[in-house]
Design an enzyme around this catalytic site. Structure first.
Site, PDB file in Angstrom:
ATOM      1  N   HIS A 135       0.840  -1.195   0.000  1.00  0.00           N
ATOM      2  CA  HIS A 135       0.000   0.000   0.000  1.00  0.00           C
ATOM      3  C   HIS A 135       0.872   1.240   0.000  1.00  0.00           C
ATOM      4  O   HIS A 135       2.056   1.179   0.316  1.00  0.00           O
ATOM      5  CB  HIS A 135      -0.965   0.009   1.190  1.00  0.00           C
ATOM      6  CG  HIS A 135      -0.298  -0.211   2.507  1.00  0.00           C
ATOM      7  ND1 HIS A 135       0.070  -1.467   2.955  1.00  0.00           N
ATOM      8  CD2 HIS A 135       0.072   0.638   3.478  1.00  0.00           C
ATOM      9  CE1 HIS A 135       0.632  -1.362   4.144  1.00  0.00           C
ATOM     10  NE2 HIS A 135       0.651  -0.091   4.486  1.00  0.00           N
ATOM     11  N   ALA A 136       0.239   2.342  -0.381  1.00  0.00           N
ATOM     12  CA  ALA A 136       0.970   3.612  -0.452  1.00  0.00           C
ATOM     13  C   ALA A 136      -0.010   4.756  -0.356  1.00  0.00           C
ATOM     14  O   ALA A 136      -1.156   4.657  -0.796  1.00  0.00           O
ATOM     15  CB  ALA A 136       1.746   3.698  -1.761  1.00  0.00           C
TER      16      ALA A 136
END
Length: 154
Positions: free
Chosen positions: A66-67
């Site tokens: 994720h980011a």
């Protein structure tokens, strides 16, 4: 929050053999670009930056990269099922074959964590994972994920 709001059918793919985590992140970025118009390079950089803090392979063949990204208006997801598991440096040292990536706006705060918790609860369900591993049709994979009722946190 529901997975159907995070994951478009176009963001679900089945891939054959990948050679590295870097290649996986590139493919995730390309799918995000095609499905949501996200800049693939920015998505890849964001995932690599997050991964440098610690592995997002959560065990049992599952990875949740994720980011948080600039210029994103809502939380979006990409799901990949790999036909051949990939070494991912997971916490249990097992290769991964189910990858659910999340991309959130930089300032999404608690919503990003809620989305991550929802995906995590869903992917921890052995019955859902068994169904995902038994199917290769992206439309069926999307249906399994978005129709799933993840157990609620206690």
């Amino acid at each position: 929050m529901e997975l159907s709001k995070l994951l478009m059918p176009e963001a679900v793919r089945v891939l054959g053999h990948l050679t590295s985590k870097k290649r996986l992140f590139q493919d995730l970025g390309e799918v995000a670009a095609a499905a949501y118009g996200l800049n693939a390079a920015v998505a890849v950089d964001g995932m690599q930056e997050r991964e440098s803090l610690g592995p997002t392979g959560v065990g049992h063949g599952i990875a949740l990269p994720h980011a948080r990204l600039e210029d994103l208006s809502k939380i979006i997801g990409v799901f990949l099922r790999l036909e051949k598991p990939l070494d991912y440096d997971s916490v249990d040292r097992q290769p991964v074959d189910l990858i659910f990536a999340l991309f959130a706006p930089k300032d999404s705060g608690v919503d990003h964590l809620k989305a991550l918790a929802l995906v995590s609860r869903t992917m921890r369900d052995p019955a859902i994972c068994a169904k995902l591993r038994a199917n290769t049709d992206p439309a069926k994979l999307h249906a399994i994920l978005t129709e799933a009722r993840a157990p609620q946190a206690a």
